[in-house]
Design a protein around this motif. Structure first.
Motif, PDB file in Angstrom:
ATOM      1  N   PHE A 193       0.860  -1.180   0.000  1.00 30.78           N
ATOM      2  CA  PHE A 193       0.000   0.000   0.000  1.00 30.78           C
ATOM      3  C   PHE A 193       0.897   1.230   0.000  1.00 30.78           C
ATOM      4  O   PHE A 193       1.741   1.404   0.881  1.00 30.78           O
ATOM      5  CB  PHE A 193      -0.903   0.008   1.233  1.00 30.78           C
ATOM      6  N   THR A 194       0.732   2.074  -1.003  1.00 27.96           N
ATOM      7  CA  THR A 194       1.526   3.300  -1.109  1.00 27.96           C
ATOM      8  C   THR A 194       0.587   4.496  -1.140  1.00 27.96           C
ATOM      9  O   THR A 194      -0.549   4.411  -1.622  1.00 27.96           O
ATOM     10  CB  THR A 194       2.407   3.302  -2.366  1.00 27.96           C
ATOM     11  N   GLN A 195       1.076   5.611  -0.620  1.00 30.03           N
ATOM     12  CA  GLN A 195       0.286   6.829  -0.588  1.00 30.03           C
ATOM     13  C   GLN A 195       1.195   8.016  -0.825  1.00 30.03           C
ATOM     14  O   GLN A 195       2.353   8.031  -0.408  1.00 30.03           O
ATOM     15  CB  GLN A 195      -0.450   6.981   0.749  1.00 30.03           C
ATOM     16  N   ALA A 196       0.645   9.010  -1.505  1.00 28.28           N
ATOM     17  CA  ALA A 196       1.383  10.241  -1.792  1.00 28.28           C
ATOM     18  C   ALA A 196       0.375  11.381  -1.850  1.00 28.28           C
ATOM     19  O   ALA A 196      -0.436  11.455  -2.779  1.00 28.28           O
ATOM     20  CB  ALA A 196       2.155  10.128  -3.109  1.00 28.28           C
ATOM     21  N   ILE A 197       0.416  12.241  -0.846  1.00 23.31           N
ATOM     22  CA  ILE A 197      -0.445  13.422  -0.786  1.00 23.31           C
ATOM     23  C   ILE A 197       0.449  14.616  -0.519  1.00 23.31           C
ATOM     24  O   ILE A 197       1.263  14.596   0.413  1.00 23.31           O
ATOM     25  CB  ILE A 197      -1.512  13.291   0.323  1.00 23.31           C
ATOM     26  N   ALA A 198       0.332  15.648  -1.341  1.00 18.55           N
ATOM     27  CA  ALA A 198       1.189  16.817  -1.198  1.00 18.55           C
ATOM     28  C   ALA A 198       0.408  18.078  -1.523  1.00 18.55           C
ATOM     29  O   ALA A 198      -0.472  18.078  -2.389  1.00 18.55           O
ATOM     30  CB  ALA A 198       2.425  16.709  -2.108  1.00 18.55           C
ATOM     31  N   GLY A 199       0.737  19.139  -0.797  1.00 17.87           N
ATOM     32  CA  GLY A 199       0.119  20.439  -1.019  1.00 17.87           C
ATOM     33  C   GLY A 199       1.013  21.534  -0.484  1.00 17.87           C
ATOM     34  O   GLY A 199       1.723  21.340   0.511  1.00 17.87           O
ATOM     35  N   SER A 200       0.968  22.698  -1.106  1.00 13.31           N
ATOM     36  CA  SER A 200       1.857  23.785  -0.716  1.00 13.31           C
ATOM     37  C   SER A 200       1.585  24.254   0.708  1.00 13.31           C
ATOM     38  O   SER A 200       2.503  24.624   1.437  1.00 13.31           O
ATOM     39  CB  SER A 200       1.724  24.947  -1.698  1.00 13.31           C
ATOM     40  N   THR A 201       0.335  24.270   1.138  1.00 11.15           N
ATOM     41  CA  THR A 201       0.005  24.639   2.518  1.00 11.15           C
ATOM     42  C   THR A 201      -0.436  23.433   3.339  1.00 11.15           C
ATOM     43  O   THR A 201      -0.318  23.447   4.557  1.00 11.15           O
ATOM     44  CB  THR A 201      -1.120  25.692   2.542  1.00 11.15           C
ATOM     45  N   LEU A 202      -0.948  22.411   2.681  1.00  9.64           N
ATOM     46  CA  LEU A 202      -1.381  21.216   3.390  1.00  9.64           C
ATOM     47  C   LEU A 202      -0.207  20.431   3.941  1.00  9.64           C
ATOM     48  O   LEU A 202      -0.269  19.886   5.041  1.00  9.64           O
ATOM     49  CB  LEU A 202      -2.207  20.330   2.453  1.00  9.64           C
ATOM     50  N   GLY A 203       0.907  20.379   3.210  1.00  8.87           N
ATOM     51  CA  GLY A 203       2.052  19.572   3.589  1.00  8.87           C
ATOM     52  C   GLY A 203       2.118  18.313   2.751  1.00  8.87           C
ATOM     53  O   GLY A 203       1.514  18.219   1.672  1.00  8.87           O
ATOM     54  N   THR A 204       2.854  17.331   3.227  1.00 14.67           N
ATOM     55  CA  THR A 204       3.036  16.088   2.485  1.00 14.67           C
ATOM     56  C   THR A 204       2.801  14.894   3.398  1.00 14.67           C
ATOM     57  O   THR A 204       3.061  14.944   4.597  1.00 14.67           O
ATOM     58  CB  THR A 204       4.457  15.996   1.896  1.00 14.67           C
ATOM     59  N   LEU A 205       2.300  13.817   2.789  1.00  6.07           N
ATOM     60  CA  LEU A 205       2.143  12.524   3.451  1.00  6.07           C
ATOM     61  C   LEU A 205       2.510  11.458   2.437  1.00  6.07           C
ATOM     62  O   LEU A 205       1.885  11.347   1.384  1.00  6.07           O
ATOM     63  CB  LEU A 205       0.710  12.325   3.949  1.00  6.07           C
ATOM     64  N   GLY A 206       3.526  10.691   2.731  1.00 13.30           N
ATOM     65  CA  GLY A 206       3.974   9.661   1.800  1.00 13.30           C
ATOM     66  C   GLY A 206       4.484   8.453   2.548  1.00 13.30           C
ATOM     67  O   GLY A 206       4.870   8.538   3.719  1.00 13.30           O
TER      68      GLY A 206
END
Length: 664
Positions: A193-206
């Motif tokens: 299971f892989t995940q990649a969430i990124a945003g300039s103000t939200l931050g990152t989750l990977g």
């Protein structure tokens, strides 16, 4: 749930079941549903909430009398589940051929582009969701000859401004999404299971999580080995302001890095989390914490708060204070936590009318059965101003109607028709508090005519759910305004003997005077049932006490104006709290005395007196007759209890030394 079906069947379900029971060879049953609609039965859910909706839906089922249901399939179609449009090109199921095999499943499903903001806005209409984020996905599942799964959910490419935003009282807060991808793959017994969430103000989750399972298993067993890594970085906590209660503001950033190990049934986490520039604000409550930072480490079931520090905004007469903490916790089957907190001139409240700066230490011990808090707190500086009055409240004739609560479902019945008893609720955690509070030398209380410093020591305790307060609080100097006069507080004791909201009172406030007469007000009883009495030394009638208190002299030769003023003072004694009109006038003029002397026989003898108490011994006054061309000034200095020096200038200039003698 409610289910509605329209369409046609090759034969009725009852006839098909009878045919299946009598058939010696497999038979096939077909159905075509023109429209399928399922809704939840909860009447409080909005009409748009659907469990499933499909049109058309063609199903084929095959079975026999000996083998039962053998296989089922659906022609390519489309269905809506919870707002998402799913389309399949292949959907098959077949019963296992022997006891060692699993059922055969083959599915190829694709999710059509889904606008996320309208869906979130439906579920949370008051949250302020917005934006043009569009996501899509697909799923491919096969169980034989071995399990193979490929699923993904991702942001659609080419969508303009594919972002989410939250609107609050500060305006539109975009998350700044640049990447959104979630995938699940299972091949040859390896689940990933892989995940990649990124945003300039939200931050990152990977991260990536891997499970080594049996190649034939449809789901990893609890004993399957687990490994992986997770990394998160929240660039701006202010973006998450919509998730905190109204009025609170967050700031700063948090980063975490975790390694996963152990098994699916007993995962182990190892890593650390750090935060910096963390700020927590609530202007309404006066909370303003800045420069927060922490370091948290995880190892298996143990978590250690290596460091925590924060600074409070500058308030009052001192600079910024600090707050530090450290501790550890066990996250196993019997979770426990111990936390040590140290405050150094930390500003807990920083409002115009409420300010509190404190130092001290506390220890928090948490277990599954009890929560214990012990410590000592010293008040370095404080101000509580209640002069603005209480918050507005609804009138007695206002009735608030609230939504009706949903009735609890009836208890299920057992085989004998009797209600099944509810399982016992878990025992509530016992809370114990032992906190010593030293009020220090600079805690001020102001309001309702009271203005003084408070000193003393209190013990705050809680056991078996009852919060108690014990100790004595004494006033240090200060004044109390009553009947338009500013009285000096000579004695002030507030004794707490258990209930924190009903202490015993013993207060004496005396008018500053240059005469050998002491008058004032005494306050006795309790906070919920106070008793206010006039005080004088030597003892005299209430009329004389009131005259000396309001006018500063004996009631001999009172004029009509002075009598009316005494009447208003007597009414004020009955009216309770609140500042009188005459008191407001004297306060606005900056005076301590304003009186009118009138000769009953000759109204032309009316004299107006003004006075200001410069200090405990110095008093300056001015008086003038209404028909006089000039007035006279007086400067009075009280040398000792029975010696007074008075200087007068104006029509008559004089210097007097007054000596008083009292005998019984």
């Amino acid at each position: 749930a409610k289910l509605a079906l329209t369409g046609q069947l090759g034969s009725s379900p009852l006839q098909a079941w009878q045919d299946l029971a009598a058939a010696s060879s497999p038979i096939t049953w077909r159905a075509r549903v023109t429209q399928l609609l399922a809704r939840p039965s909860n009447p409080q859910l909005p009409d748009w909430v659907k469990v499933a909706e499909a049109k058309p839906l063609e199903v084929q089922v095959q079975g026999s009398a000996g083998a039962g249901l053998m296989n089922a399939s659906a022609a390519p179609g489309r269905i809506e589940l919870g707002g998402a449009q799913l389309r399949w090109t292949e959907l098959q199921w077949a019963a296992p051929r022997n006891a060692s095999e699993h059922a055969f499943v083959r599915a190829e499903i694709e999710m059509e582009p889904l606008p996320v903001a309208p869906l979130l806005a439906r579920w949370q209409p008051d949250f302020g969701w917005g934006g043009k984020l569009v996501v899509g996905g697909r799923a491919s599942v096969r169980t034989l000859p071995e399990l193979a799964i490929d699923m993904e959910l991702l942001r659609q490419e080419g969508t303009q401004n594919g972002d989410l935003s939250v609107t609050d009282e500060r305006g539109v807060q975009p998350l700044g999404l640049t990447d959104l991808r979630l995938t699940l793959n299972a091949h040859n017994g390896i689940w990933q299971f892989t995940q990649a969430i990124a945003g300039s103000t939200l931050g990152t989750l990977g991260g990536s999580i891997t499970v080594n399972a049996d190649r034939q298993a449809l789901w990893p067993a609890p004993s399957a080995r687990l490994s992986g890594v997770l990394r998160a970085n929240i660039a701006n906590l202010g973006t998450w302001g919509g998730w905190v209660p109204a009025g609170w503001r967050l700031g700063g950033n948090i980063a975490a890095s975790l390694q996963l190990g152990g098994t699916v049934g007993a995962p182990e986490l190892t890593g650390q989390a750090n935060g910096s520039a963390i700020a927590v604000r609530n202007p309404l409550l006066g909370v303003d914490v800045t420069e927060g930072a922490f370091a948290l480490s995880l190892k298996g079931d143990n978590a250690t708060l290596t460091s925590f520090s924060a600074r409070s905004a500058t308030g009052g007469t001192g600079g910024a204070g600090t707050l530090t903490a450290s501790g550890q916790a066990s996250l196993g089957a019997q979770p426990t936590a111990k936390l040590r907190i140290l405050a150094d001139h930390f500003v807990l409240l920083n409002r115009v009318d409420r300010r509190l700066r404190a130092s001290g230490n506390a220890e928090l011990d948490l277990s599954a059965q009890a929560l214990q808090i012990t410590g000592k707190l010293n008040i370095d500086e404080g101000l509580f101003d209640f002069s603005r009055g209480d918050a507005p409240s609804l009138d007695d004739d206002v009735v608030v109607l609230r939504p009706e609560t949903v009735a609890e479902p009836s208890a299920p019945l057992d085989a004998n028709g009797k209600p099944v008893p509810k399982p016992p609720s878990p025992a509530a955690r016992k809370t114990m508090v032992q906190l010593d509070i030293n009020l220090g030398n600079d805690l001020k209380l102001r309001g309702r005519g009271f203005d003084s410093r408070l000193r003393g020591e209190l013990k705050l305790a809680q056991s078996d759910g009852k919060l108690t307060l014990n100790g004595t609080v004494n006033t240090y100097g200060g004044t109390y305004v009553a009947y338009g006069q500013k009285l000096d507080i000579e004695r002030g004791e507030i004794n707490f003997v258990g209930p924190y909201d009903n202490p015993r009172l013993n207060v004496l406030a005396v008018r500053a005077s240059n005469d050998d007469v002491r008058v004032g007000v005494s306050l006795l009883g309790t906070a919920l049932a106070p008793r206010i009495k006039l005080f004088s030394e030597p003892e005299m009638s209430d009329t004389d006490k009131l005259s000396w208190l309001v006018l500063g002299r004996a009631p001999d030769g009172l004029g009509r104006a002075d009598t009316a003023l005494l009447q208003r003072a007597a009414l004020a004694l009955l009216s309770g709290e609140g500042e009188s009109a005459s008191g407001k006038l004297i306060k606005n003029l900056g005076l301590d005395e304003l009186s009118v002397l009138q000769n009953e026989a000759d109204t032309r003898g009316t004299v107006v007196r003004l006075g200001k108490q410069l200090s405990r011994r110095w008093f300056v006054g001015y008086e003038r007759g209404l028909n006089a061309t000039t007035g006279s000034w007086q400067l009075i200095y009280r040398i000792a209890q029975r010696f007074t020096l008075r200087a007068q200038g104006g029509d008559d200039n004089a210097l007097e030394l007054i000596w008083q003698w009292k005998w019984e």
